[in-house]
Design an enzyme around this catalytic site. Structure first.
Site, PDB file in Angstrom:
ATOM      1  N   LYS A  97       0.828  -1.214   0.000  1.00 52.47           N
ATOM      2  CA  LYS A  97       0.000   0.000   0.000  1.00 52.47           C
ATOM      3  C   LYS A  97       0.859   1.260   0.000  1.00 52.47           C
ATOM      4  O   LYS A  97       0.684   2.131  -0.837  1.00 52.47           O
ATOM      5  CB  LYS A  97      -0.914   0.045   1.236  1.00 52.47           C
ATOM      6  CG  LYS A  97      -1.890  -1.102   1.346  1.00 52.47           C
ATOM      7  CD  LYS A  97      -2.783  -0.955   2.578  1.00 52.47           C
ATOM      8  CE  LYS A  97      -2.007  -0.951   3.879  1.00 52.47           C
ATOM      9  NZ  LYS A  97      -1.427  -2.235   4.257  1.00 52.47           N
TER      10      LYS A  97
ATOM     11  N   ARG B  62      -0.486  -8.834  13.063  1.00 55.00           N
ATOM     12  CA  ARG B  62      -1.080  -7.782  12.211  1.00 55.00           C
ATOM     13  C   ARG B  62      -1.977  -8.403  11.139  1.00 55.00           C
ATOM     14  O   ARG B  62      -3.009  -7.838  10.775  1.00 55.00           O
ATOM     15  CB  ARG B  62       0.029  -6.935  11.562  1.00 55.00           C
ATOM     16  CG  ARG B  62       0.666  -5.962  12.552  1.00 55.00           C
ATOM     17  CD  ARG B  62       2.016  -5.480  12.096  1.00 55.00           C
ATOM     18  NE  ARG B  62       1.961  -4.671  10.885  1.00 55.00           N
ATOM     19  CZ  ARG B  62       3.024  -4.419  10.126  1.00 55.00           C
ATOM     20  NH1 ARG B  62       4.208  -4.907  10.455  1.00 55.00           N
ATOM     21  NH2 ARG B  62       2.903  -3.675   9.053  1.00 55.00           N
TER      22      ARG B  62
ATOM     23  N   ARG C 222      12.048  -6.019   5.117  1.00 52.11           N
ATOM     24  CA  ARG C 222      12.032  -4.613   5.552  1.00 52.11           C
ATOM     25  C   ARG C 222      12.570  -4.503   6.985  1.00 52.11           C
ATOM     26  O   ARG C 222      13.233  -3.526   7.318  1.00 52.11           O
ATOM     27  CB  ARG C 222      10.604  -4.049   5.475  1.00 52.11           C
ATOM     28  CG  ARG C 222      10.546  -2.578   5.850  1.00 52.11           C
ATOM     29  CD  ARG C 222       9.216  -1.938   5.525  1.00 52.11           C
ATOM     30  NE  ARG C 222       8.150  -2.401   6.390  1.00 52.11           N
ATOM     31  CZ  ARG C 222       6.883  -2.040   6.272  1.00 52.11           C
ATOM     32  NH1 ARG C 222       6.519  -1.234   5.283  1.00 52.11           N
ATOM     33  NH2 ARG C 222       5.976  -2.481   7.098  1.00 52.11           N
TER      34      ARG C 222
ATOM     35  N   ARG D 187      -9.654   1.393   8.314  1.00 49.04           N
ATOM     36  CA  ARG D 187      -9.363  -0.036   8.449  1.00 49.04           C
ATOM     37  C   ARG D 187     -10.197  -0.717   9.513  1.00 49.04           C
ATOM     38  O   ARG D 187      -9.907  -1.853   9.894  1.00 49.04           O
ATOM     39  CB  ARG D 187      -7.878  -0.318   8.623  1.00 49.04           C
ATOM     40  CG  ARG D 187      -7.144   0.233   9.740  1.00 49.04           C
ATOM     41  CD  ARG D 187      -5.775  -0.498   9.810  1.00 49.04           C
ATOM     42  NE  ARG D 187      -4.649   0.332   9.583  1.00 49.04           N
ATOM     43  CZ  ARG D 187      -3.497  -0.063   9.020  1.00 49.04           C
ATOM     44  NH1 ARG D 187      -3.328  -1.271   8.637  1.00 49.04           N
ATOM     45  NH2 ARG D 187      -2.509   0.732   8.870  1.00 49.04           N
TER      46      ARG D 187
ATOM     47  N   ARG E 208      11.943  -1.613  11.502  1.00 46.52           N
ATOM     48  CA  ARG E 208      10.651  -1.183  12.046  1.00 46.52           C
ATOM     49  C   ARG E 208      10.228  -2.138  13.159  1.00 46.52           C
ATOM     50  O   ARG E 208      10.240  -3.360  12.967  1.00 46.52           O
ATOM     51  CB  ARG E 208       9.608  -1.140  10.931  1.00 46.52           C
ATOM     52  CG  ARG E 208       8.904   0.194  10.839  1.00 46.52           C
ATOM     53  CD  ARG E 208       8.029   0.274   9.636  1.00 46.52           C
ATOM     54  NE  ARG E 208       6.706  -0.303   9.866  1.00 46.52           N
ATOM     55  CZ  ARG E 208       5.698  -0.150   9.033  1.00 46.52           C
ATOM     56  NH1 ARG E 208       5.851   0.538   7.927  1.00 46.52           N
ATOM     57  NH2 ARG E 208       4.535  -0.695   9.294  1.00 46.52           N
TER      58      ARG E 208
HETATM   59  P1  B4P Z   1       3.701  -1.825   2.347  1.00 44.03           P
HETATM   60  O1  B4P Z   1       2.590  -2.777   2.275  1.00 44.03           O
HETATM   61  O2  B4P Z   1       3.704  -0.691   1.400  1.00 44.03           O
HETATM   62  O3  B4P Z   1       3.777  -1.454   3.882  1.00 44.03           O
HETATM   63  P2  B4P Z   1       2.998  -0.335   4.660  1.00 44.03           P
HETATM   64  O4  B4P Z   1       2.427   0.710   3.786  1.00 44.03           O
HETATM   65  O5  B4P Z   1       3.988   0.082   5.680  1.00 44.03           O
HETATM   66  O6  B4P Z   1       1.722  -1.005   5.243  1.00 44.03           O
HETATM   67  P3  B4P Z   1       1.469  -1.649   6.632  1.00 44.03           P
HETATM   68  O7  B4P Z   1       0.072  -2.171   6.612  1.00 44.03           O
HETATM   69  O8  B4P Z   1       2.584  -2.612   6.875  1.00 44.03           O
HETATM   70  O9  B4P Z   1       1.612  -0.504   7.694  1.00 44.03           O
HETATM   71  P4  B4P Z   1       0.829   0.856   7.987  1.00 44.03           P
HETATM   72  O10 B4P Z   1       1.838   1.931   7.870  1.00 44.03           O
HETATM   73  O11 B4P Z   1      -0.406   1.018   7.179  1.00 44.03           O
HETATM   74  O12 B4P Z   1       5.138  -2.466   2.043  1.00 44.03           O
HETATM   75  C1  B4P Z   1       5.707  -3.458   2.798  1.00 44.03           C
HETATM   76  C2  B4P Z   1       7.094  -3.827   2.276  1.00 44.03           C
HETATM   77  O13 B4P Z   1       6.981  -4.557   1.059  1.00 44.03           O
HETATM   78  C3  B4P Z   1       8.011  -2.653   1.961  1.00 44.03           C
HETATM   79  O14 B4P Z   1       9.280  -2.929   2.488  1.00 44.03           O
HETATM   80  C4  B4P Z   1       8.106  -2.599   0.445  1.00 44.03           C
HETATM   81  O15 B4P Z   1       9.367  -2.210  -0.020  1.00 44.03           O
HETATM   82  C5  B4P Z   1       7.839  -4.041   0.057  1.00 44.03           C
HETATM   83  N1  B4P Z   1       7.127  -4.146  -1.209  1.00 44.03           N
HETATM   84  C6  B4P Z   1       6.075  -3.414  -1.615  1.00 44.03           C
HETATM   85  N2  B4P Z   1       5.670  -3.805  -2.830  1.00 44.03           N
HETATM   86  C7  B4P Z   1       6.489  -4.854  -3.201  1.00 44.03           C
HETATM   87  C8  B4P Z   1       6.570  -5.701  -4.353  1.00 44.03           C
HETATM   88  N3  B4P Z   1       5.733  -5.578  -5.385  1.00 44.03           N
HETATM   89  N4  B4P Z   1       7.530  -6.656  -4.372  1.00 44.03           N
HETATM   90  C9  B4P Z   1       8.389  -6.789  -3.348  1.00 44.03           C
HETATM   91  N5  B4P Z   1       8.364  -6.016  -2.230  1.00 44.03           N
HETATM   92  C10 B4P Z   1       7.419  -5.050  -2.160  1.00 44.03           C
HETATM   93  O16 B4P Z   1       0.373   0.667   9.502  1.00 44.03           O
HETATM   94  C11 B4P Z   1       1.291   0.479  10.543  1.00 44.03           C
HETATM   95  C12 B4P Z   1       0.546   0.502  11.884  1.00 44.03           C
HETATM   96  O17 B4P Z   1      -0.030   1.805  12.110  1.00 44.03           O
HETATM   97  C13 B4P Z   1      -0.627  -0.445  12.060  1.00 44.03           C
HETATM   98  O18 B4P Z   1      -0.242  -1.752  12.467  1.00 44.03           O
HETATM   99  C14 B4P Z   1      -1.451   0.293  13.156  1.00 44.03           C
HETATM  100  O19 B4P Z   1      -0.923   0.065  14.441  1.00 44.03           O
HETATM  101  C15 B4P Z   1      -1.284   1.737  12.798  1.00 44.03           C
HETATM  102  N6  B4P Z   1      -2.349   2.255  11.915  1.00 44.03           N
HETATM  103  C16 B4P Z   1      -2.165   2.732  10.653  1.00 44.03           C
HETATM  104  N7  B4P Z   1      -3.356   3.141  10.137  1.00 44.03           N
HETATM  105  C17 B4P Z   1      -4.301   2.897  11.099  1.00 44.03           C
HETATM  106  C18 B4P Z   1      -5.709   3.081  11.150  1.00 44.03           C
HETATM  107  N8  B4P Z   1      -6.415   3.608  10.130  1.00 44.03           N
HETATM  108  N9  B4P Z   1      -6.369   2.709  12.281  1.00 44.03           N
HETATM  109  C19 B4P Z   1      -5.702   2.194  13.317  1.00 44.03           C
HETATM  110  N10 B4P Z   1      -4.374   1.990  13.336  1.00 44.03           N
HETATM  111  C20 B4P Z   1      -3.667   2.344  12.231  1.00 44.03           C
END
Ligand code: B4P
Length: 201
Positions: free
Chosen positions: A14, A145, A128, A89, A134
């Site tokens: 995402k 998660r 990552r 979410r 992280r």
């Molecule tokens: P991403 O999937 O992009 O990771 P993210 O955006 O950090 O999403 P995530 O769900 O993990 O965390 P978020 O910040 O939303 O990428 C993951 C990895 O994969 C990266 O290293 C990337 O390089 C790699 N990658 C991507 N595409 C690839 C591909 N095609 N091939 C290979 N590798 C690839 O949330 C974090 C925390 O914040 C949550 O657990 C929660 O505690 C809180 N939070 C956030 N939003 C919230 C909400 N609305 N309500 C409540 N809590 C919330």
């Protein structure tokens, strides 16, 4: 049509895709995860409250999350459109966002679901963890998660599907392949996405 949401399990890509699409569509990407991480880093009161939930892999309470998204969506750059990443979410967050958008006679135009196998996302996030350190990317926390996603976020897929605004995109492949699939899905709905190079210029 320029109000979008990217939804999918942790590690589906995402955040990665949100940055690229935001540049290509010239709209801000709004990531609640990034906003929380920046607050943790800057040791704000919000960061202090959110940190324990994030480290455990739990959702931060809706009471903290809804307010900050509302505040972000009234900023000038969001008026013409936005790409939400990771919000809503929970079903309560959907209700809150619906109410806020309805007050402006708006609604989400398209919800892009990034579909990825749990084992693939665990492998991505483990990578990552070694690169960025992280605190919520350890295997045990990532598994939790994924459970939280299945319980609290997956129900949103049916909600948006029943509204006819959901599109599923296979998130397995290179970053460029996934971006191209999203661009195709948008184009199929009449939303043209400039190539990254021409968008940058
Ligand atoms: P991403 O999937 O992009 O990771 P993210 O955006 O950090 O999403 P995530 O769900 O993990 O965390 P978020 O910040 O939303 O990428 C993951 C990895 O994969 C990266 O290293 C990337 O390089 C790699 N990658 C991507 N595409 C690839 C591909 N095609 N091939 C290979 N590798 C690839 O949330 C974090 C925390 O914040 C949550 O657990 C929660 O505690 C809180 N939070 C956030 N939003 C919230 C909400 N609305 N309500 C409540 N809590 C919330």
């Amino acid at each position: 049509m320029s109000r979008f949401l990217l939804i999918g399990p942790p590690g589906a890509g995402k955040g990665t895709q949100a940055v690229l699409l935001s540049q290509m569509l010239s709209i801000p990407a709004i990531s609640t995860g990034d906003i929380f991480r920046s607050n943790v880093k800057n040791e704000t009161e919000l960061g202090r409250l959110a940190k324990a939930f994030m480290d455990a892999g739990d959702n931060v309470p809706d009471s903290l999350t809804n307010e900050l998204v509302r505040a972000r969506l009234v900023e000038d750059d969001s008026v013409a459109g936005f790409l939400l990443d990771g919000y809503p979410r929970t079903v309560d967050q959907v209700r809150e966002l619906d109410e806020f958008l309805a007050s402006r006679d708006e609604a989400l135009d398209l919800v892009i679901e990034l579909v990825a196998d749990p084992e693939v996302v665990i492998a991505r996030l483990s990578k990552r963890a070694t690169e960025q350190g992280r605190s919520d990317d350890t295997e045990a926390v990532v598994r939790h998660r994924l459970e939280v996603y299945a319980e609290q976020t997956e129900p949103l897929i049916d909600i948006y599907s029943s509204r006819g605004v959901l599109v599923k995109v296979d998130a397995i492949g290179t970053v460029e392949e996934v971006t191209a699939r999203i661009a195709d899905a948008l184009a199929a709905r009449g939303i043209s996405v400039p190539e990254p190079d021409s968008a940058a210029g």
